[in-house]
Design an enzyme around this catalytic site. Structure first.
Site, short mmCIF file in Angstrom:
data_model
loop_
_atom_site.label_atom_id
_atom_site.label_comp_id
_atom_site.label_asym_id
_atom_site.label_seq_id
_atom_site.Cartn_x
_atom_site.Cartn_y
_atom_site.Cartn_z
N GLU A 1 -1.89 15.46 -0.97
CA GLU A 1 -1.70 15.93 -2.10
C GLU A 1 -1.68 17.05 -2.43
O GLU A 1 0.16 17.37 -3.38
CB GLU A 1 -2.24 14.73 -2.34
CG GLU A 1 -1.57 13.44 -2.10
CD GLU A 1 -3.54 13.09 -1.14
OE1 GLU A 1 -3.55 13.70 -0.22
OE2 GLU A 1 -3.55 11.73 -0.85
N GLU B 1 -5.93 0.58 1.96
CA GLU B 1 -5.44 0.51 -0.09
C GLU B 1 -4.41 -0.19 -0.02
O GLU B 1 -3.53 0.27 -0.97
CB GLU B 1 -5.55 2.42 -0.08
CG GLU B 1 -6.48 2.82 -0.07
CD GLU B 1 -6.27 4.32 -0.40
OE1 GLU B 1 -7.62 4.55 -0.65
OE2 GLU B 1 -5.67 5.06 -0.09
#
Length: 545
Positions: free
Chosen positions: A462, A319
């Site tokens: 997260e 990413e």
């Protein structure tokens, strides 16, 4: 026998089965050469749970015999093979290596019952019955991994040590330690103190998915000192778990740039204004492809190599957004000087630099499957996360692969549909879905399939703000994954999930004894829900690719 993961073979040792052995205060351990560490583990875990001393052998009475027999590896299938046999006079645990012996000791503990997973006796029992069984067993894969992301939400050292124990109880042997990301840097690097002074703390955190309007308005952070890391690595080694650290480059690096602005693309943005990111997602702030950056991270990796003896070092590579490189004169100049085609090849060059740097020091680079873009770094191994495709391409090119496709073994994905599931992320991946996951994709030749080192479940944190949330997302699905990684199961559609569920009935009691805040089969308990906290559910079945 409700063993998880299921062994290769289990049979009665005595005619008619029944109790083969009774452990009591007189039961001793005969630790032959090379087995002393496993004997110590038995005393400190099983001994603590049962209250039995399990003393070193003084006479030839009732005993647990520990032996290492390398020939077992040829007979049963590799160096982690073991054989456990119990009759009325003796429990014998043989391992093809110390690791195999340790996995046999884990099976021994399971056969004693759930109370053997506690830290102190609760029943007042003075005798413990052990079944008259023979177990012959060996793992399918050499890499049976769990990734724990401590960058997004920090897990204190004691929590990490606890997860190593949980891995060992499930015969998992690779701990992928995700130590750095945009939202935090978690490892002390002595030559770069700002990585812990600045990059390990963020001012606040998004609560829930990045689309959520909720914020936790307090600082979050923490890091492991180098002595903490040494302790974690040693603790893992005692349990025959290899710790593979991940230091993410060139993307997912905003925390490092916030601490050392010269690492960023200074000709595109004012990197001195950056802070440790407080949101989720993929930051555009990536490392600059400069000699300064290379030298800095060589310094980081020099200290990492001193702390982690693992064959593999994970460098991320996933990413990496390229917008800043596209607008950077420095990046364009580097592309031109190296004769590269584009920014994808620039990333390949960046990864290739560290591949060669690690290889020169006797280590191997592993990265996420984006390292295939622009050309696969020579000698690199691949963690295939965006489905099977990256792993297939890498295996066909002769590179080793760890299969961890997000659609199947990302344990942050939700476990059921419905509004009660806390912070629903991704596809629905039930216990049965994980049990039917197949790590080796169709279409590989026998030679190509040998490049599949194994498989790994990934826990991205997260939306997991504490250990209880990590437990909920990880268990019981990690038990199903462990069986996939260890046992030689039939094709996914032919697997006996009903039988696995029956065995889980006993395994839930083990998890209770271990204090694991798992998701119950009937759904979340009231305190496990997170009403009103937005997630990112994806409907329908995941793509099979």
């Amino acid at each position: 026998m409700a063993l998880i993961p299921a062994p290769s073979r289990i049979s009665a040792s005595l005619p008619g089965g029944g109790t083969g052995f009774v452990l009591d205060a007189d039961t001793e351990i005969e630790a032959t050469e090379g087995t002393e560490r496993v004997a110590r583990w038995l005393r400190t875990t099983v001994g603590a749970a049962t209250g039995l001393p399990l003393a070193p052998l003084r006479d030839s009475g009732m005993r647990i015999l520990l032996r290492i027999d390398p020939a077992l590896g040829d007979a049963l299938g590799g160096p982690e093979a073991y054989q456990l046999c119990a009759d009325g006079y003796l429990i014998c645990i043989d391992g093809a290596s110390e690791a195999g012996l340790f996995w046999g000791a884990q099976t021994f503990r399971q056969l004693l019952g759930p109370e053997a997973f506690r830290r102190a006796p609760v029943s007042g029992r003075t005798e413990w019955e052990f079944p008259a069984v023979t177990v012959r067993d060996a793992p399918r894969f050499r890499w049976r991994g769990l990734l724990l992301d401590v960058a997004r939400h920090f897990m204190p050292k004691e929590g990490v040590l606890r997860y190593l124990d949980l891995m060992a109880a499930h015969k998992l042997n690779v701990f992928h330690f995700h130590l750095t990301d945009d939202q935090g840097w978690r490892i002390e690097i002595k030559r770069y103190p700002k990585l812990t002074e600045t990059a390990s703390w963020r001012a606040r955190s998004k609560f829930g998915h990045r689309a959520s309007p909720l914020w936790e308005e307090k600082p979050h952070g923490g890091y492991y000192t180098q002595d903490d890391i040494r302790e974690i690595v040693a603790y893992a080694a005692e349990r025959h778990i290899t710790v593979v650290p991940e230091i993410d480059v060139p993307g997912h690096s905003q925390a490092a740039i916030a601490a050392y602005p010269e690492l960023g693309n200074t000709d595109v943005i004012d990197t001195t204004a950056l802070h440790v990111w407080d949101n989720w997602g993929i930051s555009a702030n990536v490392l600059a492809p400069t000699d300064t950056t290379l030298r800095f991270y060589e310094g980081v990796f020099e200290e990492v190599l001193e702390l982690f003896p693992s064959e593999f070092i994970h460098v991320g590579g996933d990413e990496c957004r390229k917008e800043q490189w596209t607008g950077s004169v420095t990046a364009k100049t580097r592309i031109a000087d190296l004769g590269l085609a584009d920014e994808d090849e620039l990333q390949s060059w960046f990864i290739g630099h560290f591949d060669a740097w690690l290889a020169a020091r006797g280590r191997r680079l592993i990265g996420w499957d984006e390292i295939l873009e622009g050309g696969l770094a020579q000698g690199a191994a691949v963690s295939s996360w965006r489905g099977y495709g990256g792993g297939i391409a890498a295996a066909r090119a002769g590179h080793d692969v760890v299969m961890c496709p997000e659609q199947y073994v990302y344990l942050d994905h939700r476990q059921a549909p419905g509004e009660d599931e806390p912070v629903p992320i991704g596809f629905v991946r039930t216990l049965e879905d994980v049990y039917r996951f197949e790590p080796v994709p169709d279409g590989l030749t026998e030679e190509e399939a040998r490049h599949v080192l194994g498989t790994q479940a990934n826990v991205w944190t997260e939306v997991m703000e504490d250990t209880a949330r990590v437990d909920y997302q990880t268990f019981p699905r990690l038990a199903a994954f462990a069986e996939v990684a260890w046992s030689r199961l039939p094709a996914p559609a032919e697997r006996d999930f009903a039988g696995f569920e029956r065995r889980m009935g006993a395994h839930y009691a083990r998890l209770d004894a271990l204090g694991v805040a798992y998701r119950p089969p009937t759904g979340p308990r009231p305190w496990q829900k997170r009403p009103g906290v937005l997630g990112r559910p994806i409907e329908g079945p995941p793509p099979n690719k």
